[in-house]
Design a protein around this motif. Structure first.
Motif, mmCIF file in Angstrom:
data_model
loop_
_atom_site.group_PDB
_atom_site.id
_atom_site.type_symbol
_atom_site.label_atom_id
_atom_site.label_comp_id
_atom_site.label_asym_id
_atom_site.label_seq_id
_atom_site.Cartn_x
_atom_site.Cartn_y
_atom_site.Cartn_z
ATOM 1 N N UNK A 120 -24.439 22.577 6.866
ATOM 2 C CA UNK A 120 -24.974 24.026 6.322
ATOM 3 C C UNK A 120 -23.914 25.149 7.540
ATOM 4 N N UNK A 121 -23.940 24.606 8.932
ATOM 5 C CA UNK A 121 -22.564 25.789 9.170
ATOM 6 C C UNK A 121 -21.419 25.760 9.566
ATOM 7 N N UNK A 122 -20.794 24.468 9.008
ATOM 8 C CA UNK A 122 -19.774 23.548 8.564
ATOM 9 C C UNK A 122 -18.998 24.590 7.669
ATOM 10 N N UNK A 123 -20.057 24.383 6.132
ATOM 11 C CA UNK A 123 -19.609 25.239 5.281
ATOM 12 C C UNK A 123 -19.294 26.374 5.028
ATOM 13 N N UNK A 124 -19.922 27.599 6.253
ATOM 14 C CA UNK A 124 -19.476 28.739 6.213
ATOM 15 C C UNK A 124 -18.159 28.906 7.323
ATOM 16 N N UNK A 125 -18.293 28.022 8.050
ATOM 17 C CA UNK A 125 -16.956 28.173 9.372
ATOM 18 C C UNK A 125 -15.309 27.165 9.204
ATOM 19 N N UNK A 126 -16.052 26.506 7.842
ATOM 20 C CA UNK A 126 -14.936 25.574 7.870
ATOM 21 C C UNK A 126 -15.506 24.007 8.705
ATOM 22 N N UNK A 127 -14.435 22.693 9.029
ATOM 23 C CA UNK A 127 -14.630 21.625 8.725
ATOM 24 C C UNK A 127 -15.488 20.289 7.930
ATOM 25 N N UNK A 128 -14.929 19.469 8.202
ATOM 26 C CA UNK A 128 -15.559 18.418 6.683
ATOM 27 C C UNK A 128 -15.712 17.792 7.764
ATOM 28 N N UNK A 129 -16.586 16.498 6.325
ATOM 29 C CA UNK A 129 -16.759 15.004 6.555
ATOM 30 C C UNK A 129 -16.355 14.001 6.718
ATOM 31 N N UNK A 130 -15.794 13.287 7.055
ATOM 32 C CA UNK A 130 -14.641 11.850 6.383
ATOM 33 C C UNK A 130 -15.891 10.714 7.206
ATOM 34 N N UNK A 131 -15.173 9.360 6.137
ATOM 35 C CA UNK A 131 -16.247 8.651 5.983
ATOM 36 C C UNK A 131 -15.124 7.524 6.800
ATOM 37 N N UNK A 132 -15.139 6.821 7.109
ATOM 38 C CA UNK A 132 -14.445 5.848 8.166
ATOM 39 C C UNK A 132 -14.468 4.662 7.225
ATOM 40 N N UNK A 133 -13.358 3.644 7.178
ATOM 41 C CA UNK A 133 -13.617 2.230 6.247
ATOM 42 C C UNK A 133 -14.633 1.638 7.548
ATOM 43 N N UNK A 142 -12.337 20.483 13.030
ATOM 44 C CA UNK A 142 -12.996 21.423 13.380
ATOM 45 C C UNK A 142 -12.383 22.698 14.460
ATOM 46 N N UNK A 143 -12.442 23.719 14.817
ATOM 47 C CA UNK A 143 -11.340 25.162 15.334
ATOM 48 C C UNK A 143 -11.809 25.091 16.761
ATOM 49 N N UNK A 144 -10.909 25.673 17.454
ATOM 50 C CA UNK A 144 -11.138 26.090 18.354
ATOM 51 C C UNK A 144 -12.647 27.389 18.847
ATOM 52 N N UNK A 145 -12.842 27.878 18.379
ATOM 53 C CA UNK A 145 -13.977 29.052 17.814
ATOM 54 C C UNK A 145 -15.167 28.299 17.821
ATOM 55 N N UNK A 146 -14.840 27.796 17.045
ATOM 56 C CA UNK A 146 -16.758 26.709 16.622
ATOM 57 C C UNK A 146 -17.103 25.463 16.904
#
Length: 205
Positions: A120-133, A142-146
């Motif tokens: 919910x937080x990242x939706x408005x501020x940027x960033x994403x989820x990735x799945x590893x193998x 994630x930026x320095x700001x967030x």
């Protein structure tokens, strides 16, 4: 009949073409893989059924260009790098340990709730989820700001906990009982218990 085999070399592409090449490989598997026999449905059997040269040509037809000749390569590790890292662009990434890849709320850990709040937080501020193998989750870009807020949310739900043994961090299991029709024993549900027993035995001896 099932069997193990080594991977087949298709060739080389530059890093800007990796996603495109992987997509086309999956499309060839989608269109040519065995969808009637689950035991014969994996990519390695499609490569063997078609022959590696034919498989490669089908991928190249979709790409619109040919693979370059293979280049020398080596693997340093197949493990995930847990914790925070900062990339060359200054963005931050955290690999979270998710046991057996199961995101759920338990009495001990509220992973599902935590990831939902983070999303919910990242939706408005940027960033994403990735799945590893290896079935873990990468909190990425994630930026320095967030970064402070992301760290606060992760700490709140213990998503930042990487204080596990190497044995547990490297462990993984398929689902098996109760949802897999091919299963003959417990796997995912028992592995955490087994790892704990092994850790205790290793500590003792």
């Amino acid at each position: 009949k099932t069997y193990p085999r080594m991977g087949s070399i298709q060739g080389f592409v530059t890093k800007d073409k990796v996603i495109d090449a992987c997509e086309k490989i999956m499309l060839v598997q989608r269109d040519n893989g065995d969808r009637k026999n689950r035991k014969h449905a994996r990519l390695k059997y499609t490569v063997d059924d078609l022959g590696n040269d034919v498989f490669r040509s089908k991928v190249e037809d979709l790409l619109g260009y040919s693979f370059e000749p293979e280049r020398q390569y080596y693997f340093e590790s197949n493990l995930d790098q847990f914790g925070w890292i900062t990339d060359e662009t200054g963005h931050h990434h955290f690999t979270t340990f998710v046991e057996n890849g199961r995101v759920e709320d338990t009495a001990e850990l509220q992973f599902k709730t935590g990831f939902r709040e983070l999303a919910t937080y990242m939706k408005s501020t940027g960033g994403e989820f990735r799945l590893t193998a290896n079935q873990h989750i990468l909190v990425s870009d994630i930026s320095d700001e967030h970064l402070p807020t992301v760290k606060k949310i992760m700490a709140k739900y213990k998503l930042d906990n990487t204080a596990f043994s190497g044995l547990r961090l490297s462990s993984a299991a398929c689902v098996a009982f109760p949802t897999c029709g091919l299963a003959m024993a417990e796997s995912e549900r028992y592995l955490p218990v087994l790892i704990t027993k092994l850790e205790e035995a290793i500590e003792e001896y």
